[in-house]
Structures are given as structure tokens and as C-alpha cells.
Design a protein around this motif. Structure first.
Motif, short mmCIF file in Angstrom:
data_model
loop_
_atom_site.label_atom_id
_atom_site.label_comp_id
_atom_site.label_asym_id
_atom_site.label_seq_id
_atom_site.Cartn_x
_atom_site.Cartn_y
_atom_site.Cartn_z
N ILE A 90 -1.52 -4.64 -5.09
CA ILE A 90 -1.05 -3.30 -4.78
C ILE A 90 -2.22 -2.32 -4.71
N ILE A 91 -2.17 -1.45 -3.72
CA ILE A 91 -3.07 -0.31 -3.65
C ILE A 91 -2.20 0.94 -3.72
N THR A 92 -2.36 1.71 -4.78
CA THR A 92 -1.55 2.91 -4.95
C THR A 92 -2.06 4.03 -4.04
N ALA A 93 -1.35 5.15 -4.03
CA ALA A 93 -1.70 6.24 -3.12
C ALA A 93 -2.97 6.96 -3.56
N GLY A 94 -3.14 7.14 -4.86
CA GLY A 94 -4.23 7.95 -5.35
C GLY A 94 -3.79 9.40 -5.50
N PRO A 95 -4.69 10.28 -5.93
CA PRO A 95 -4.35 11.69 -6.12
C PRO A 95 -3.82 12.32 -4.84
N VAL A 96 -2.84 13.21 -4.99
CA VAL A 96 -2.23 13.87 -3.82
C VAL A 96 -3.28 14.75 -3.13
N PRO A 97 -3.54 14.52 -1.83
CA PRO A 97 -4.56 15.27 -1.11
C PRO A 97 -3.97 16.51 -0.43
N PRO A 98 -4.80 17.42 0.02
CA PRO A 98 -4.29 18.60 0.74
C PRO A 98 -3.97 18.31 2.20
N THR A 114 -2.10 2.41 -12.70
CA THR A 114 -2.93 3.60 -12.61
C THR A 114 -2.95 4.08 -11.16
N ASN A 115 -2.79 5.38 -10.95
CA ASN A 115 -2.75 5.89 -9.58
C ASN A 115 -4.14 6.24 -9.07
N THR A 116 -4.95 5.21 -8.91
CA THR A 116 -6.25 5.31 -8.24
C THR A 116 -6.16 4.43 -7.01
N GLY A 117 -6.20 5.03 -5.83
CA GLY A 117 -5.90 4.22 -4.66
C GLY A 117 -6.50 4.70 -3.35
N VAL A 118 -5.64 4.82 -2.32
CA VAL A 118 -6.10 5.06 -0.96
C VAL A 118 -6.91 6.34 -0.84
N THR A 119 -6.41 7.43 -1.39
CA THR A 119 -7.15 8.69 -1.21
C THR A 119 -8.50 8.66 -1.91
N ASN A 120 -8.63 7.91 -2.99
CA ASN A 120 -9.93 7.74 -3.63
C ASN A 120 -10.90 7.03 -2.70
N PHE A 121 -10.38 5.99 -2.00
CA PHE A 121 -11.21 5.21 -1.08
C PHE A 121 -11.65 6.08 0.10
N VAL A 122 -10.71 6.81 0.70
CA VAL A 122 -11.00 7.59 1.90
C VAL A 122 -11.84 8.82 1.59
N VAL A 138 0.85 -1.19 0.00
CA VAL A 138 0.00 0.00 0.00
C VAL A 138 0.88 1.25 0.00
N ASP A 139 0.68 2.12 -0.95
CA ASP A 139 1.43 3.37 -1.01
C ASP A 139 0.73 4.41 -0.14
N CYS A 140 1.33 4.69 1.03
CA CYS A 140 0.79 5.70 1.94
C CYS A 140 1.64 6.97 1.93
N ASP A 141 2.49 7.09 0.92
CA ASP A 141 3.25 8.33 0.74
C ASP A 141 2.42 9.23 -0.16
N PHE A 142 1.50 9.96 0.46
CA PHE A 142 0.57 10.79 -0.30
C PHE A 142 1.22 12.08 -0.81
N ARG A 143 2.43 12.37 -0.34
CA ARG A 143 3.12 13.60 -0.74
C ARG A 143 3.93 13.40 -2.02
N ASN A 144 4.51 12.21 -2.15
CA ASN A 144 5.32 11.90 -3.33
C ASN A 144 5.13 10.43 -3.69
N PRO A 145 3.94 10.05 -4.15
CA PRO A 145 3.66 8.64 -4.43
C PRO A 145 4.55 8.09 -5.55
N THR A 146 5.06 6.88 -5.31
CA THR A 146 6.05 6.30 -6.24
C THR A 146 5.69 4.89 -6.69
N ILE A 147 4.96 4.15 -5.87
CA ILE A 147 4.73 2.73 -6.13
C ILE A 147 4.06 2.50 -7.49
#
Length: 223
Positions: free
Chosen positions: A115-123, A87-95, A71-80
């Protein structure tokens, strides 16, 4: 499906792959008394190779027949998603939007690895990591996988890894050889300990062993 561009997958007989298998073995031994199911991988500072380390570790665990979720939990600089061509649709989309869990899971060429990617960078990265939705997500995933590996931002610049550490069974700290000072490494360790993290070891990365022709990373406990 994109080709995985990681040595642990493409060249399993290489010294680099063997080094990751050694880390895998140490993790398995560290979890003899209490299984280490959820593991955070972080570093002291950026560019120490933590994302490559966690991706490679996920691969060698999956190669051992374990059911692994990265799981990519680096929401500031996602790399996985870049390492695996996803495709970077992941944790932030879910939350944030309530995207269905099954829709954010992605499979790759490596058997047993999801794999669960980070998703779009959140604020608000830290707030998402400490949210009840994030806790519920991890609790649900623990029922499905042998190992859940969480890639988090470096510990010194931001608090994300520390904020998430109490939700994990263990933390691996990646330290790049000759790139950070001993004081920075100690500060990272202390910051994790103050947050209540269970530091299970340190991965010494980017070790120059060319004259010996063997090795890449090393694993060591804090003792």
C-alpha cells in the motif's frame, strides 16, 4: 502492525467476500484481450463506500496470488491508511518532497499486498495527479505489480478522477443503492466518458439483501 478491519480479510468465507471475488473474476475476464493493470475506483458522490470497495478488492486479488499495489489518490479525504492502520506518508511526500519510493511503500498482514497511502493533504490535488512525477511514478510501479488500484475522490464534486483516468487501463464506478439518483449516476458516467475513461463496470454497493441472507455488492458492465 495493525489488524486489518475488513470483512474480505477477516471472514473470507462470508457472502461479502464472495461478492468481491465475483468482482475480481469479472475484472479478470474484462482484461482478456487487453490486461487491466491499472484500475481507478471512484464514485459519483461522497460516502458511497468506494474506499472500502477498493481495499476489499485489493485483498481478494492478493488472495488469488496476484501482486497488488493499492494507492490512495484521494488527496482531499484520504482513507486507506485508516482502513489498514498505517502511517500516512505516501504519494504527496514522493511528489512534493522527493521522498524515496521504497520509503512510502507499506506492507500489511495480507500477503502479496503493498500500500502507498495518500500522504499529507496538499493545496493542489488535481495538479499533483496530472503532474509528470505522478506519471513517472505509475510507469515505474507498473513494472513491479500485476494490479495497481487507485482510490480517487468522487467524480461529481471534483475533477481528480477524470484527470487521472486517461493514465489508467480502466475505471470502476461505485454506486450506493438508494443513496443517489439515477441522474447522478448517469452524470458521473458521462463525466468519466468525456474525460476518455475506459469504464469497465459499476459496483452497486450497500445493497439491502438481508431477507435473502446473501450478498453485499454487485458488479455490472455498462454494455
Amino acid at each position: 502492525m495493525e489488524k486489518i478491519n475488513l470483512t474480505a480479510y477477516n471472514n473470507p468465507k462470508s457472502p461479502i467476500s464472495e461478492a468481491y471475488r465475483a468482482i475480481r473474476t469479472n475484472i479478470q475476464f474484462a482484461g482478456v484481450d487487453k490486461p487491466l493493470k491499472t484500475i481507478i475506483v471512484t464514485s459519483a458522490t461522497p460516502h458511497e463506500g468506494k474506499s472500502t470497495v477498493i481495499a476489499s478488492l485489493a485483498i481478494v486479488l492478493a488472495q488469488a496470488g496476484k501482486k497488488v499495489l493499492l494507492v490512495d489518490c484521494d488527496f482531499r479525504n484520504p482513507t486507506i491508511h485508516k482502513l489498514f492502520g498505517l502511517t500516512n506518508t505516501g504519494v504527496t511526500n514522493f511528489v512534493a518532497t522527493g521522498e524515496a519510493l521504497e520509503k512510502i511503500k507499506q506492507t500489511v498482514e495480507q500477503e502479496n499486498l503493498t500500500i502507498i497511502t495518500a500522504g499529507p493533504v496538499p493545496p493542489n490535488p488535481s495538479e499533483i495527479l496530472t503532474s509528470q512525477k505522478m506519471s513517472n511514478l505509475l510507469d515505474q510501479l507498473k513494472q513491479e505489480y500485476d494490479y495497481i488500484l487507485l482510490d480517487t475522490p468522487p467524480i461529481l464534486p471534483v475533477t481528480d478522477a477524470a484527470a487521472l483516468s486517461h493514465k489508467a487501463d480502466g475505471v470502476l464506478l461505485v454506486v450506493a443503492s438508494d443513496e443517489i439518483s439515477p441522474n447522478e449516476a448517469k452524470l458521473a458516467k458521462n463525466k468519466l466518458e468525456l474525460a476518455g475513461a475506459n469504464i469497465i463496470g459499476c459496483v452497486l454497493n450497500k445493497v439491502d439483501v438481508a431477507p435473502h441472507g446473501y450478498g453485499y455488492g454487485k458488479y455490472g458492465g455498462y454494455g
